[in-house]
Design an enzyme around this catalytic site. Structure first.
Site, PDB file in Angstrom:
ATOM      1  N   ASP A   6       0.818  -1.214   0.000  1.00  0.00           N
ATOM      2  CA  ASP A   6       0.000   0.000   0.000  1.00  0.00           C
ATOM      3  C   ASP A   6       0.851   1.262   0.000  1.00  0.00           C
ATOM      4  O   ASP A   6       0.358   2.350  -0.239  1.00  0.00           O
ATOM      5  CB  ASP A   6      -1.000   0.022   1.152  1.00  0.00           C
ATOM      6  CG  ASP A   6      -0.348   0.169   2.509  1.00  0.00           C
ATOM      7  OD1 ASP A   6       0.850  -0.116   2.624  1.00  0.00           O
ATOM      8  OD2 ASP A   6      -1.048   0.555   3.452  1.00  0.00           O
ATOM      9  N   GLU A  11      -4.428   8.150  -3.983  1.00  0.00           N
ATOM     10  CA  GLU A  11      -5.581   8.629  -4.739  1.00  0.00           C
ATOM     11  C   GLU A  11      -5.481  10.137  -4.859  1.00  0.00           C
ATOM     12  O   GLU A  11      -4.854  10.800  -4.034  1.00  0.00           O
ATOM     13  CB  GLU A  11      -6.886   8.268  -4.020  1.00  0.00           C
ATOM     14  CG  GLU A  11      -7.161   6.787  -3.934  1.00  0.00           C
ATOM     15  CD  GLU A  11      -7.526   6.154  -5.268  1.00  0.00           C
ATOM     16  OE1 GLU A  11      -8.003   6.877  -6.168  1.00  0.00           O
ATOM     17  OE2 GLU A  11      -7.320   4.948  -5.416  1.00  0.00           O
ATOM     18  N   ASP A  26      -3.542   3.943   3.682  1.00  0.00           N
ATOM     19  CA  ASP A  26      -2.859   2.911   4.454  1.00  0.00           C
ATOM     20  C   ASP A  26      -3.913   1.921   4.906  1.00  0.00           C
ATOM     21  O   ASP A  26      -4.830   2.256   5.643  1.00  0.00           O
ATOM     22  CB  ASP A  26      -2.161   3.525   5.667  1.00  0.00           C
ATOM     23  CG  ASP A  26      -1.293   2.509   6.399  1.00  0.00           C
ATOM     24  OD1 ASP A  26      -1.454   1.291   6.170  1.00  0.00           O
ATOM     25  OD2 ASP A  26      -0.462   2.942   7.196  1.00  0.00           O
TER      26      ASP A  26
END
Length: 148
Positions: A6, A11, A26
């Site tokens: 991750d 985004e 996260d």
């Protein structure tokens, strides 16, 4: 070593026109799945085949039985106040750290088998200073580093 995919994900919100911003996501699984390694994380090391001597020495030290990464991490996590409530990492996750470290060292070895300039010596100045200041017979960790 942590298999944290991750860290490569974000985004953007474009609803506000040119006033967009990044949002780092996260998923709360920083150490990944203990049973699944993510080999793509090693791609930069495999492609560049360069590593600092200080990093390699530290990784090799953490692979020795007396300084295993899982043991060092377990000891460190035991100091956290939350450790009394619940384990912060499960034993399978700690074992995965050792397995993943071995994979990193295998990639470095493969690089060394193919190339002559894999290790960047960032410790030359440090080594000269250490020789003048601390005899290795008085430094327990120095003895282990010299073995590497």
């Amino acid at each position: 070593v942590f298999s944290n995919m991750d860290r490569h994900h974000y985004e953007t919100f474009e609803k506000f026109g040119n006033e967009t911003f990044l949002l780092h996501l996260d998923n709360g699984r920083a150490f990944g799945r203990h049973s699944r390694d993510e080999p793509s994380i090693l791609a930069p090391l495999q492609q560049c085949c360069r590593i600092r001597r200080s990093t390699l020495l530290r990784l090799r030290l953490l692979s020795l039985p007396s300084f295993r990464l899982s043991d060092v991490m377990r000891e460190s996590l035991a100091q956290d106040p939350l450790a009394g409530v619940a384990p912060l990492l499960s034993e399978p996750h700690l074992s995965a750290l050792d397995r993943r470290l071995a994979s990193v060292l295998q990639v470095v070895q493969a690089c060394q088998d193919q190339h002559s300039d894999v290790i960047y010596d960032d410790l030359d100045e440090y080594d000269q200073h250490r020789r003048l200041s601390v005899p290795s017979s008085q430094c327990n960790i120095c003895i282990h580093l010299e073995e590497l």
